[in-house]
Design a protein around this motif. Structure first.
Motif, PDB file in Angstrom:
ATOM      1  N   LYS A 154    -125.852   2.415  71.106  1.00  0.00           N
ATOM      2  CA  LYS A 154    -125.227   3.735  71.256  1.00  0.00           C
ATOM      3  C   LYS A 154    -123.991   3.930  70.386  1.00  0.00           C
ATOM      4  CE  LYS A 154    -122.386   2.721  75.346  1.00  0.00           C
ATOM      5  NZ  LYS A 154    -122.078   3.146  76.734  1.00  0.00           N
ATOM      6  N   ASP A 155    -123.226   2.869  70.130  1.00  0.00           N
ATOM      7  CA  ASP A 155    -121.995   3.013  69.353  1.00  0.00           C
ATOM      8  C   ASP A 155    -122.141   2.514  67.917  1.00  0.00           C
ATOM      9  OD1 ASP A 155    -120.540   4.088  71.523  1.00  0.00           O
ATOM     10  OD2 ASP A 155    -120.187   2.072  72.317  1.00  0.00           O
ATOM     11  N   ALA A 156    -123.351   2.141  67.541  1.00  0.00           N
ATOM     12  CA  ALA A 156    -123.580   1.604  66.195  1.00  0.00           C
ATOM     13  C   ALA A 156    -123.730   2.735  65.170  1.00  0.00           C
ATOM     14  CB  ALA A 156    -124.836   0.733  66.191  1.00  0.00           C
ATOM     15  N   ASN A 157    -123.451   2.408  63.909  1.00  0.00           N
ATOM     16  CA  ASN A 157    -123.742   3.352  62.833  1.00  0.00           C
ATOM     17  C   ASN A 157    -125.240   3.629  62.800  1.00  0.00           C
ATOM     18  OD1 ASN A 157    -121.051   3.504  61.963  1.00  0.00           O
ATOM     19  ND2 ASN A 157    -121.291   1.684  60.663  1.00  0.00           N
ATOM     20  N   LYS A 158    -125.636   4.809  62.376  1.00  0.00           N
ATOM     21  CA  LYS A 158    -127.047   5.187  62.409  1.00  0.00           C
ATOM     22  C   LYS A 158    -127.622   5.307  60.996  1.00  0.00           C
ATOM     23  CE  LYS A 158    -127.173   7.497  66.869  1.00  0.00           C
ATOM     24  NZ  LYS A 158    -127.715   8.656  67.616  1.00  0.00           N
ATOM     25  N   HIS A 185    -131.344  -2.326  63.635  1.00  0.00           N
ATOM     26  CA  HIS A 185    -130.052  -2.974  63.909  1.00  0.00           C
ATOM     27  C   HIS A 185    -130.257  -4.465  64.216  1.00  0.00           C
ATOM     28  CE1 HIS A 185    -127.511   0.579  63.904  1.00  0.00           C
ATOM     29  NE2 HIS A 185    -128.413   1.202  64.632  1.00  0.00           N
ATOM     30  N   GLY A 203    -131.398   3.787  67.600  1.00  0.00           N
ATOM     31  CA  GLY A 203    -130.152   3.718  66.844  1.00  0.00           C
ATOM     32  C   GLY A 203    -130.248   4.139  65.406  1.00  0.00           C
ATOM     33  N   THR A 227    -130.833   1.010  74.513  1.00  0.00           N
ATOM     34  CA  THR A 227    -130.034   2.193  74.191  1.00  0.00           C
ATOM     35  C   THR A 227    -128.542   1.929  74.358  1.00  0.00           C
ATOM     36  OG1 THR A 227    -130.432   3.059  76.442  1.00  0.00           O
ATOM     37  CG2 THR A 227    -131.884   3.829  74.687  1.00  0.00           C
ATOM     38  N   SER A 228    -128.197   1.056  75.292  1.00  0.00           N
ATOM     39  CA  SER A 228    -126.791   0.693  75.475  1.00  0.00           C
ATOM     40  C   SER A 228    -126.268  -0.087  74.271  1.00  0.00           C
ATOM     41  CB  SER A 228    -126.636  -0.139  76.751  1.00  0.00           C
ATOM     42  OG  SER A 228    -125.305  -0.593  76.914  1.00  0.00           O
ATOM     43  N   LYS A 229    -127.098  -0.989  73.749  1.00  0.00           N
ATOM     44  CA  LYS A 229    -126.683  -1.805  72.608  1.00  0.00           C
ATOM     45  C   LYS A 229    -126.443  -0.976  71.358  1.00  0.00           C
ATOM     46  CE  LYS A 229    -128.551  -6.416  73.577  1.00  0.00           C
ATOM     47  NZ  LYS A 229    -129.472  -7.491  73.110  1.00  0.00           N
TER      48      LYS A 229
END
Length: 314
Positions: free
Chosen positions: A192-196, A309, A227, A188-190
């Motif tokens: 969290k900031d990625a495009n979905k 991802h 993600g 979830t950390s990896k």
């Protein structure tokens, strides 16, 4: 171990037997703590309040165990107690050595005579196990425990903790739970900031009907945790329509790697023209790792995140 079945049989197995729809038991077992690490051996007799709110007393450590649910069977092996397994259901296919264990039949209506013949110290079942079968087995002086938690990672941790107590594997259970929590946190950390990207999980398709993971299902939640954006967040439960799917035209389709699902989807009207199919984004997953509330669930989340991802998991 699984024999080849139609896709609708898979859907029914997901929905009826171990689906992550909103039917989990959120009751807690005050006699089996899951809030602190248990490192000592279990003291028997052990009283366990199971998921049917029944208090079951286990007199001594079980040496002959029958499991009637794939997730419980996987848990027994993960806890290092596979050598004590004398019976399992037709659907229990992991790990591979479980195929050598005698089957006692289906999840909902197991063969009671076979169970009696195997002389178990305890029978451990899970979601939707027939209460009438419980009563029949109890009348034959056979201990039965039904274990399932709310349909979430927390529910899986609770089930593993209770299972560890029943079979005298507290320390191993807590180690498994700790490892799962670390893996989930890392995933979830990896992402969290990625495009979905938009994602659709193919649970069923074609003539048998269109089925997917709606917004109230745990697989739907897992897509978000991994993600992605669940295309079917406008649906409750598992039923969907190919018309809505075509209209939304998701970026990614995820299907079972079993039963030639991918080949069938690529040849099915509506699905074959989706951009995900045309762009090579019809991706396969071992769906047992995401529909079973067992020790592989964190691995299932990781597998799903890697599909959505791949750039983050090189």
């Amino acid at each position: 171990m699984f024999k080849k079945k139609s896709i609708i049989s898979i859907v029914l197995a997901v929905i009826v037997c171990f689906a992550f729809s909103a039917c989990g038991n959120k009751a807690t077992d005050k006699k089996v703590s899951t809030t602190k690490k248990e490192t000592t051996a279990v003291v028997y007799p052990l009283k366990v309040v199971d998921s049917y709110n029944r208090t079951v007393t286990i007199e001594t450590e079980p040496k002959r165990i029958i499991t009637i649910a794939p997730n419980i069977t996987e848990g027994i092996y993960a806890l290092g107690k596979g050598g004590n397994l004398v019976g399992r259901s037709d659907y229990d296919d992991y790990p591979t050595e479980v195929s050598k264990v005698s089957s006692v039949g289906s999840l909902l209506q197991p063969n009671i005579e076979k169970i009696v013949e195997l002389k178990p110290d305890v029978v451990i079942a899970s979601t939707h196990f027939d209460k009438a079968v419980v009563k029949k087995l109890e009348a034959l002086n056979i201990k039965v425990i039904v274990l399932y938690g709310e349909e979430s990672f927390a529910g899986v941790y609770d089930t593993m903790a209770k299972l560890g107590q029943v079979v005298n594997a507290n320390e191993k259970a807590q180690s498994i739970i700790s490892d799962m929590k670390k893996k989930v946190a890392n995933i979830t950390s990896k992402v969290k900031d990625a495009n979905k990207p938009t994602v659709y999980y193919v649970a069923g398709f074609g003539k048998s009907g269109d089925f997917t993971a709606g917004k109230d299902t745990f697989i739907g939640n897992m897509i978000e945790m991994a993600g992605g954006t669940n295309v079917a967040d406008d649906a409750i439960g598992w039923k969907y329509s190919v018309e809505k799917l075509v209209e939304k035209d998701p970026d990614v389709l995820i299907c079972s790697k079993f039963f030639d699902s991918k080949k069938g989807i690529e040849a099915t009207t509506g699905y074959k023209d989706l951009k995900a199919v045309k762009n090579g984004k019809l991706l396969e997953v071992d769906d047992n790792s995401i529909v079973r509330q067992g020790p592989r669930l964190a691995e299932g989340l990781e597998a799903m995140a890697k599909l959505i991802h791949p750039e983050l998991f090189k």
